[in-house]
Design a protein around this motif. Structure first.
Motif, PDB file in Angstrom:
ATOM      1  N   THR A 313       0.828  -1.203   0.000  1.00 12.21           N
ATOM      2  CA  THR A 313       0.000   0.000   0.000  1.00 12.21           C
ATOM      3  C   THR A 313       0.862   1.253   0.000  1.00 12.21           C
ATOM      4  O   THR A 313       0.620   2.202  -0.753  1.00 12.21           O
ATOM      5  N   LEU A 314       1.897   1.254   0.829  1.00 11.35           N
ATOM      6  CA  LEU A 314       2.771   2.426   0.925  1.00 11.35           C
ATOM      7  C   LEU A 314       3.450   2.715  -0.412  1.00 11.35           C
ATOM      8  O   LEU A 314       3.639   3.871  -0.782  1.00 11.35           O
ATOM      9  N   GLU A 315       3.797   1.662  -1.153  1.00 17.08           N
ATOM     10  CA  GLU A 315       4.452   1.849  -2.448  1.00 17.08           C
ATOM     11  C   GLU A 315       3.603   2.640  -3.432  1.00 17.08           C
ATOM     12  O   GLU A 315       4.136   3.290  -4.335  1.00 17.08           O
ATOM     13  N   ARG A 316       2.291   2.581  -3.268  1.00 16.05           N
ATOM     14  CA  ARG A 316       1.379   3.226  -4.216  1.00 16.05           C
ATOM     15  C   ARG A 316       1.004   4.654  -3.807  1.00 16.05           C
ATOM     16  O   ARG A 316       0.238   5.302  -4.516  1.00 16.05           O
ATOM     17  N   LEU A 317       1.512   5.127  -2.678  1.00 15.85           N
ATOM     18  CA  LEU A 317       1.163   6.459  -2.191  1.00 15.85           C
ATOM     19  C   LEU A 317       2.293   7.436  -2.511  1.00 15.85           C
ATOM     20  O   LEU A 317       3.461   7.171  -2.204  1.00 15.85           O
ATOM     21  N   ALA A 318       1.958   8.573  -3.085  1.00 12.20           N
ATOM     22  CA  ALA A 318       2.968   9.545  -3.513  1.00 12.20           C
ATOM     23  C   ALA A 318       3.869  10.030  -2.374  1.00 12.20           C
ATOM     24  O   ALA A 318       5.066  10.243  -2.597  1.00 12.20           O
ATOM     25  N   PRO A 319       3.366  10.230  -1.131  1.00 10.70           N
ATOM     26  CA  PRO A 319       4.257  10.728  -0.070  1.00 10.70           C
ATOM     27  C   PRO A 319       5.432   9.806   0.252  1.00 10.70           C
ATOM     28  O   PRO A 319       6.355  10.232   0.953  1.00 10.70           O
ATOM     29  N   VAL A 320       5.425   8.560  -0.249  1.00 10.41           N
ATOM     30  CA  VAL A 320       6.535   7.661   0.059  1.00 10.41           C
ATOM     31  C   VAL A 320       7.840   8.168  -0.550  1.00 10.41           C
ATOM     32  O   VAL A 320       8.933   7.711  -0.191  1.00 10.41           O
ATOM     33  N   ARG A 321       7.762   9.125  -1.469  1.00  8.92           N
ATOM     34  CA  ARG A 321       8.976   9.743  -2.003  1.00  8.92           C
ATOM     35  C   ARG A 321       9.703  10.581  -0.951  1.00  8.92           C
ATOM     36  O   ARG A 321      10.900  10.825  -1.064  1.00  8.92           O
ATOM     37  N   GLN A 322       8.971  11.032   0.056  1.00  9.94           N
ATOM     38  CA  GLN A 322       9.581  11.884   1.077  1.00  9.94           C
ATOM     39  C   GLN A 322      10.596  11.079   1.893  1.00  9.94           C
ATOM     40  O   GLN A 322      10.327   9.931   2.271  1.00  9.94           O
ATOM     41  N   PRO A 323      11.759  11.650   2.195  1.00 13.58           N
ATOM     42  CA  PRO A 323      12.835  10.880   2.857  1.00 13.58           C
ATOM     43  C   PRO A 323      12.424  10.236   4.165  1.00 13.58           C
ATOM     44  O   PRO A 323      12.782   9.090   4.444  1.00 13.58           O
TER      45      PRO A 323
END
Length: 342
Positions: A313-323
Motif C-alpha cells: 500500500t505504501l508503495e502506491r502512495l505519492a508521499p513515500v517519495r519523502q525521505p
C-alpha cells in the motif's frame, strides 16, 4: 451487469457479474490453511496491479547454484486483472503444464492455468492453494466485457453495511482485519507528515497504537485521529478515520483536514462495538442469565497488521517519495517480521 467473453473467439467465460471494490486482502498470503473465497458470487473486481508513483529499491540478483538460476516467487500479475469468484467461471479447461509446484491447490506462479474451452487461448489464472484467498484472475487482454440484461446491483446505504469481528472462533485475529488495518496505517503515515498521531482509546487504540509507538517518532502527539462516519459527529478538524464503501470504493465524505479510508466492515466494528467486559454486581443479573451471554473472544497474541499489505500500500502512495517515509518503508522492507507486523 456484464459477462466476460474470450477476446479470441467470443465464447462466454463467466456468469453475470457486477463490479465491486477491490478488498484490502486481495493480495494477502496468510498461513498454510485453506482460505475461503475472496469475492461474493456474482461480483467482480479490477486489480490495478503494480502502479507505483516511484520505483522501489531494485532486488538483489537471483542467486545461482551450480549454474542453475533459482526461481523467485511472485504472486502479483499484470495490471488491471479481473477477479471473479471461482464458481462464476464458465467454458474453461485447465492447462496441465501450468499446475505443478504447489501444495494443496494452485497459486498461479506459472502464469495463466485456465484456457478457453472453445479456442484454447490462455484466459485466466485460478488461485486456490493453501494460504491464498480463492479467486480466478481473468487476463485483461484475453477477455472483454459484454453488457447483459439483469437486475441492477443495489448500492447499500452506509447504515446497512455489516461489521466483521476481529477474532475468529478459534481465537485468532481475522486476516482481513490485519490487511485492512495495514492499509489504513499506510494512509495514516502518509497524511501525518511525519508527526506523531494520537488515537482514541478502545478498539482503535488496540488496532493502531502499538504500530504508532514503533513507527512514529517519540514524543507528544501533534496530530489527532478521530473516527468519522455514519451516525458519528462530523466536527473533525484534523485526521478522520472513515469507512470505505465495499461496492463503490468511495470513502465517507467529510471536511477533515486529512482522511484515512478503511474497509467499512472493520470501521463499523471499531466505531460501534463495545468490548468492555461485564463486572458481576451484588443482586445483579442472575448467574444463569449471565451464563447465556458469552464474553467476547480473546485473541492469542497482540494485534499485528499485515506487513506485506502495509508495504504494497505504501508503495502506491505519492508521499513515500519523502525521505522520512522512505526510511520507514526501507526499515520495514529490510525486516518484514519486525514489530508490529506479522
Amino acid at each position: 451487469m456484464v459477462v466476460f467473453a474470450c477476446a479470441e473467439c467470443g465464447a462466454v467465460m463467466t456468469a453475470r457479474v457486477a463490479r465491486v471494490a477491490l478488498p484490502d486482502h486481495s493480495s494477502q498470503k496468510y498461513g498454510h490453511d485453506l482460505l475461503s473465497g475472496l469475492l461474493e458470487p456474482g461480483t467482480y473486481v479490477v486489480d490495478p496491479g503494480e502502479d507505483r508513483p516511484w520505483e522501489p529499491r531494485q532486488p538483489e540478483p537471483e542467486p545461482e547454484e551450480h549454474g542453475v538460476r533459482l526461481q523467485t516467487y511472485c504472486i502479483s500479475g499484470p495490471p488491471n486483472r479481473i477477479g471473479i469468484a471461482p464458481g462464476d467461471v464458465r467454458g474453461t479447461v485447465f492447462i496441465p503444464d501450468r499446475l505443478g509446484g504447489c501444495c494443496c491447490g494452485w497459486d498461479g506462479q506459472y502464469g495463466p492455468n485456465l484456457a478457453c474451452a472453445g479456442c484454447g487461448r490462455p484466459v485466466a489464472t485460478r488461485v486456490d492453494d493453501c494460504g491464498f484467498w480463492q479467486v480466478v484472475w481473468l487476463e485483461p487482454d484475453a477477455v472483454r466485457p459484454v453488457a447483459v440484461d439483469g437486475p441492477v446491483q443495489r448500492v447499500l446505504d452506509w447504515p446497512e453495511l455489516p461489521s466483521t469481528p476481529p477474532v475468529d472462533a478459534l481465537g485468532f485475529w481475522s486476516p482481513p482485519w490485519e490487511a485492512a488495518v495495514a492499509v489504513a496505517l499506510a494512509h495514516l503515515l502518509a497524511v501525518s507528515g511525519g508527526k506523531r498521531v494520537s488515537v482514541p482509546d478502545g478498539p482503535v487504540a488496540e488496532a493502531f497504537r502499538r504500530a504508532i509507538d514503533i513507527l512514529f517518532p517519540p514524543g507528544p502527539p501533534e496530530r489527532h485521529l478521530v473516527l468519522a462516519g455514519p451516525g458519528l459527529s462530523a466536527a473533525i478538524t484534523d485526521i478522520a478515520l472513515v469507512p470505505r464503501h465495499p461496492q463503490t470504493g468511495e470513502a465517507w465524505p467529510c471536511d477533515a483536514g486529512a482522511v484515512v479510508p478503511m474497509a467499512a466492515d472493520v470501521w463499523t466494528y471499531l466505531a460501534y462495538h463495545d468490548d468492555r467486559r461485564l463486572v458481576p454486581a451484588a443482586h445483579g443479573m442472575p448467574a444463569g442469565v449471565r451464563r447465556d451471554d458469552p464474553p467476547p473472544l480473546l485473541p492469542h497474541h497482540l494485534f499485528r497488521p499485515d506487513g506485506r499489505v502495509f508495504l504494497s500500500t505504501l508503495e502506491r502512495l505519492a508521499p513515500v517519495r519523502q525521505p522520512w517515509l522512505r526510511r520507514i518503508y526501507d526499515r520495514v522492507k529490510d525486516r518484514p517480521y519486525m514489530d508490529p507486523f506479522v
